[in-house]
Structures are given as C-alpha cells and as structure tokens.
Design a protein around this motif. Structure first.
Motif, mmCIF file in Angstrom:
data_model
loop_
_atom_site.group_PDB
_atom_site.id
_atom_site.type_symbol
_atom_site.label_atom_id
_atom_site.label_comp_id
_atom_site.label_asym_id
_atom_site.label_seq_id
_atom_site.Cartn_x
_atom_site.Cartn_y
_atom_site.Cartn_z
ATOM 1 N N ALA A 1 26.648 -24.423 25.783
ATOM 2 C CA ALA A 1 26.510 -25.546 24.845
ATOM 3 C C ALA A 1 26.163 -26.796 25.645
ATOM 4 C CB ALA A 1 27.789 -25.741 24.049
ATOM 5 N N PHE A 2 24.920 -27.276 25.482
ATOM 6 C CA PHE A 2 24.466 -28.484 26.172
ATOM 7 C C PHE A 2 24.443 -29.621 25.162
ATOM 8 C CE2 PHE A 2 21.300 -31.483 27.689
ATOM 9 C CZ PHE A 2 21.649 -31.630 29.026
ATOM 10 N N SER A 3 25.234 -30.675 25.423
ATOM 11 C CA SER A 3 25.405 -31.763 24.442
ATOM 12 C C SER A 3 25.106 -33.109 25.079
ATOM 13 C CB SER A 3 26.841 -31.772 23.897
ATOM 14 O OG SER A 3 27.192 -30.515 23.351
ATOM 15 N N ASP A 4 24.682 -34.054 24.229
ATOM 16 C CA ASP A 4 24.541 -35.456 24.631
ATOM 17 C C ASP A 4 25.153 -36.320 23.553
ATOM 18 O OD1 ASP A 4 22.600 -36.118 22.540
ATOM 19 O OD2 ASP A 4 21.118 -35.026 23.723
ATOM 20 N N ASP A 5 25.310 -37.599 23.849
ATOM 21 C CA ASP A 5 25.908 -38.541 22.886
ATOM 22 C C ASP A 5 24.872 -39.539 22.391
ATOM 23 O OD1 ASP A 5 25.561 -39.890 25.239
ATOM 24 O OD2 ASP A 5 27.508 -40.907 25.196
ATOM 25 N N GLY A 6 23.620 -39.058 22.271
ATOM 26 C CA GLY A 6 22.553 -39.942 21.825
ATOM 27 C C GLY A 6 22.540 -40.121 20.313
ATOM 28 N N CYS A 7 21.340 -40.353 19.790
ATOM 29 C CA CYS A 7 21.207 -40.630 18.360
ATOM 30 C C CYS A 7 20.963 -39.376 17.527
ATOM 31 C CB CYS A 7 20.066 -41.627 18.134
ATOM 32 S SG CYS A 7 18.480 -41.085 18.810
ATOM 33 N N GLY A 8 20.867 -38.205 18.173
ATOM 34 C CA GLY A 8 20.663 -36.977 17.419
ATOM 35 C C GLY A 8 19.235 -36.817 16.923
ATOM 36 N N VAL A 9 19.047 -35.868 16.013
ATOM 37 C CA VAL A 9 17.734 -35.543 15.463
ATOM 38 C C VAL A 9 17.815 -35.630 13.942
ATOM 39 C CG1 VAL A 9 15.956 -33.752 15.247
ATOM 40 C CG2 VAL A 9 17.195 -34.019 17.403
ATOM 41 N N PRO A 10 16.844 -36.247 13.276
ATOM 42 C CA PRO A 10 16.861 -36.275 11.805
ATOM 43 C C PRO A 10 16.962 -34.863 11.230
ATOM 44 C CG PRO A 10 15.171 -37.757 12.645
ATOM 45 C CD PRO A 10 15.703 -37.007 13.834
#
Length: 467
Positions: free
Chosen positions: A373-382
């Motif tokens: 599981a590769f995660s970031d804390d950005g704005c995500g994807v619509p």
C-alpha cells in the motif's frame, strides 16, 4: 495467433465428440421409435387379417345356412355347392353329430373358423361353421416383408431428418454465421458479438470476439501513441528549430548565444526523455520473458528505503516504509520493481499539491498474497477520473512532456508479475495505490537470509556506481 489456432483445434475436437454423442442419441431414439412402430404396425396388420378372415367365415356359414334351408338339407347338393364356391365348412346336428364336413386338407398352413350359424331344416336345427382359406408361409412372409420395408423406409427418413437437423444446428448454421462475422470484420471492421452458446463453436466465437476487441484496443492505443508522441515532440522541436534559426541568422552576443544553446540542449533533453518514456512503455508491455527471482519482501522494502529515503528527505519529503511480513517472499524482477515504485513516487510528488508531502509504503501478507500500500497525503484524485488513471496516455495535464504513461507502466509491471493494482482516495486526504502480488510459498533451498542478500546487493550497487 499460434495459441489461438491451437485453441480452435482443441475446440473442433471437442465439437466432434459432442456431435458423435448427439448422433448416437439420435440413432438410439430413432431405433426405439422404429421398433415401437413395427410392433404396432405388425399387431394392427395381423388383427386386420384375422378380422377379415373371421368376417369371410361368417359370411360363408350364413350362405350355407341359406342354402340348406332352401334345399331341404340335401348334403349332396351341399357338396357340389361348397366345391363350386371353394368353401370349407362343418355341418353338425343339434346333438353334435357331424352331418357334413369339408375341411382344408393341406398341413403346415393356418386356418380360422367363424361363428356357428343355425339353419332349421324339417323342424331340425343344424349348426354350420365356416372355415377360412389356408394361409401359407409365403403369404405370411410377403405380408411381413411389406410391413418391414415400409417401416425401414420411414426409419431412414426419420433418421436422415434428425441427423440433418443436428448437423445443421450444431455445425452448418454456427459456422455460416461465424464465417459471415469474419467477412464483416475483415471488410468493414464490424466487431463480432459474443455468443450465448456453451458448446465449442460458441466458445470459438467468443474467443474470436475477444480477440477482435483486443486488436481494436491495440489499434486504438497505437493511434493514441502516435498522436501523443507527435504532440509531445512538436512543442520542444519547434523551440529547437526557432533557437537554431536565431543562432544561424542573427548576430548574437556570447551571453545570448550561450542562452540559446542551453535552450536547445534543454529541449533536446526533453525530447530524449519523451522517447525514453515511450521505450520503457513499449518494453514493459511487450517483454513477457523478463527474468524473475525469489526475493524477501523485507529485502525489497529495505532496498527501496535505502534508495529513496535520503534523497526525499533532503527535498523535505517524509518517506517511511513499514514491512509486516519479514519472512515472506515474492517472485519478482528487482529492476522492474524499482521502476514501479519510482513511478509511484514521481506521480505523488507531481500531484501532491503541497511542497513537502508525506509518502508511506506498507506491506503485509493476506492469505496467499502480499499487499503493498503506497500512500500520500496530497489532494487525491477526482472520483470521476479515478478508474482511468492507469489507462495508457490518460492525463489531465496536456502540458506534460509525457502524456500519461507513468501509471500505465506501473500496471504493466504489476500484471507482468501476476498481480493486480488499484487506487482509492484516502478519507483523510491523499491517494493510496494498492498492489497485490502472489506470495511465494515454495521456499527454495540454499536461499540466503535477507540481511546477507541485502548486503550483497548493496556491495554490488556500490561497485557498479564506482565503476
């Protein structure tokens, strides 16, 4: 195409067996129908013959009764009468005494007797019974032969119609439709529909339909690749041509000339990056024979941490790796795995929407699978474009040098490893890419421990860097 030909041959063999089973069933059914029909026909024919003979005997007995009544019981005249009319009969008195008898004389033949008729002569009651003509073996054989001939003619007609219907329904009609689909596809590109049939020809049609869809998708991807490559190269190439034209025609200061040369180099490097990205996309999509080797999951995590953590930390990016399956293994190609997670890191940094994002890689075992599981804390994807982010050439930014190949390459790598990849927005913000790979359950003998392998790989990497 060779695989498709082998599959078609196997389906044809199965079709032959299925057709044979249908033909055996048809033969058995028609044979049973023929036997039943022959029994009923023979029974009706014998009953008709018997009823006709009984009727004839009764008529003969009635005629003799009339003759006796008219002749006053003269048996001499009766003998002449039955001889002339070819009638067999028996005349008895009321007490059973035989007064006159004319029976068939030949042996080995069949005869039947009708009902007794009464004749009153001189106040006495006489009993008269008529006998049928003799029925010989040749006559019975002729009757049976005619019946059997009619039965067999009907049997072969039924069998022919049934076999013709089975062959037409199972072979000729589907093959004719499939040939029409092939013709339409070759002439106009019309995609064939899927079949609802469960037999071999239905599976063959569905395989052809799937192949046609795949070829259409490949053709569409090729057109999009050419269009994307043309679009992405045209802009930097126009700048290169403009700068070189200025260098060739204009009087420029050394500083200006240096600036134009640097712009030419930057644009040429951008074109090279585009071509390298397309080469990587083609390579990951076509190279199915890449070498695989067993690898501990904790070793892979350690190498990824070593490769990215320091560089990302210097850029102000927090990168953490958590491995919850130390002793598990996967079968992988390490260079491809580096490319996979390198693309994920680059994609997260590009779309994070913040200067210092946080990246997390976690892995754990789930049954016979290993989940990354590769995660970031950005704005995500619509949400409306989330299902398409792994499609080839899909991008929301047409200013990019490379049009939407990074995540598509990730999908190709994961599929090449027999896994699956998906993405979902995090409730707290950001995106999680979930990679599921098969767990290697057969631990091979002689495999070194994770620390030893990691150390050996680090030494090898250092030697390559120094060399």
């Amino acid at each position: 195409m060779n695989f498709f030909g082998k599959a078609a041959k196997a389906m044809a063999e199965r079709l032959t067996w299925k057709t044979l089973i249908w033909l055996v069933c048809a033969f058995t059914l028609t044979s049973c129908l023929l036997a039943l029909l022959l029994v009923r026909t023979m029974d009706k024919r014998v009953n008709d013959i018997y009823d006709d003979e009984i009727t004839s005997c009764n008529e003969s007995a009635q005629n003799i009764c009339n003759f006796l009544s008219a002749s006053g019981g003269d048996t001499q005249m009766l003998a002449d009468y039955v001889q002339a009319e070819h009638i067999c009969c028996t005349v008895t008195s009321e007490d059973g005494t035989v007064l006159f008898e004319n029976l068939p004389q030949e042996e080995g033949k069949l005869t039947v007797a009708g009902e007794q008729k009464s004749a009153v002569v001189a106040g006495k009651t006489l009993r008269v019974r008529g006998w049928s003509d003799l029925v010989g073996a040749s006559q019975l054989t002729g009757i049976l032969n005619r019946t059997l001939r009619h039965g067999f003619v009907l049997y072969f007609i039924l069998l022919f119609l049934l076999v013709a219907g089975i062959v037409y329904g199972l072979l000729l009609l589907p093959i004719s439709k499939l040939r029409g689909m092939l013709t339409d596809y070759s002439l106009s590109g019309t995609l064939p529909p899927h079949s609802w049939r469960r037999d071999a020809l239905g599976r063959l049609q569905n395989s052809f339909a799937d192949l046609a869809v795949l070829l259409a998708q490949k053709e569409e991807d090729a057109h999009r690749m050419i269009a994307s490559l043309s679009h992405d190269i045209r802009t930097p190439l126009t700048s290169v041509m403009g700068c070189t034209e200025r260098l060739l025609t204009a009087e420029l200061s050394p500083e200006k000339r240096q600036s134009y040369l640097k712009a030419v180099y930057d644009k040429a490097y951008a074109i090279k990056s585009i071509l390298d990205e397309f080469d990587e996309y083609i390579k990951t999509g076509s190279d199915s024979a890449v070498a695989m080797e067993p690898m501990y999951v904790c070793e892979l995590c350690s190498l990824l941490r070593e490769e990215y953590q320091q560089e990302l930390s210097e850029a102000g990016v927090d990168f953490s790796v958590r491995c919850r399956c130390q002793d598990e293994q996967i079968l992988c190609n390490y260079d491809r795995m580096r490319r996979l997670f390198g693309n994920l890191v680059s994609n997260s940094l590009e779309h994070a929407g913040k200067p210092h994002p946080t990246l997390t890689l976690a892995c754990e075992a789930a049954g016979d699978k290993i989940v990354f599981a590769f995660s970031d804390d950005g704005c995500g994807v619509p949400p409306e474009i989330l299902p398409r982010i792994f499609d080839s050439f899909f991008t929301t930014d047409r200013k990019k040098a490379v049009s939407g190949l990074g995540l598509s390459i990730c999908r190709s790598i994961v599929l090449g490893h027999g896994g699956a990849i998906s993405a979902a927005n995090r409730p707290e913000g950001g995106l999680t890419v979930r990679i599921v790979l098969p767990r290697l359950t057969d631990l091979r003998k002689g495999l070194t421990s994770p620390p030893e392998r990691a150390a050996a790989r680090s030494i090898q990497k250092g030697e390559q860097k120094n060399g």
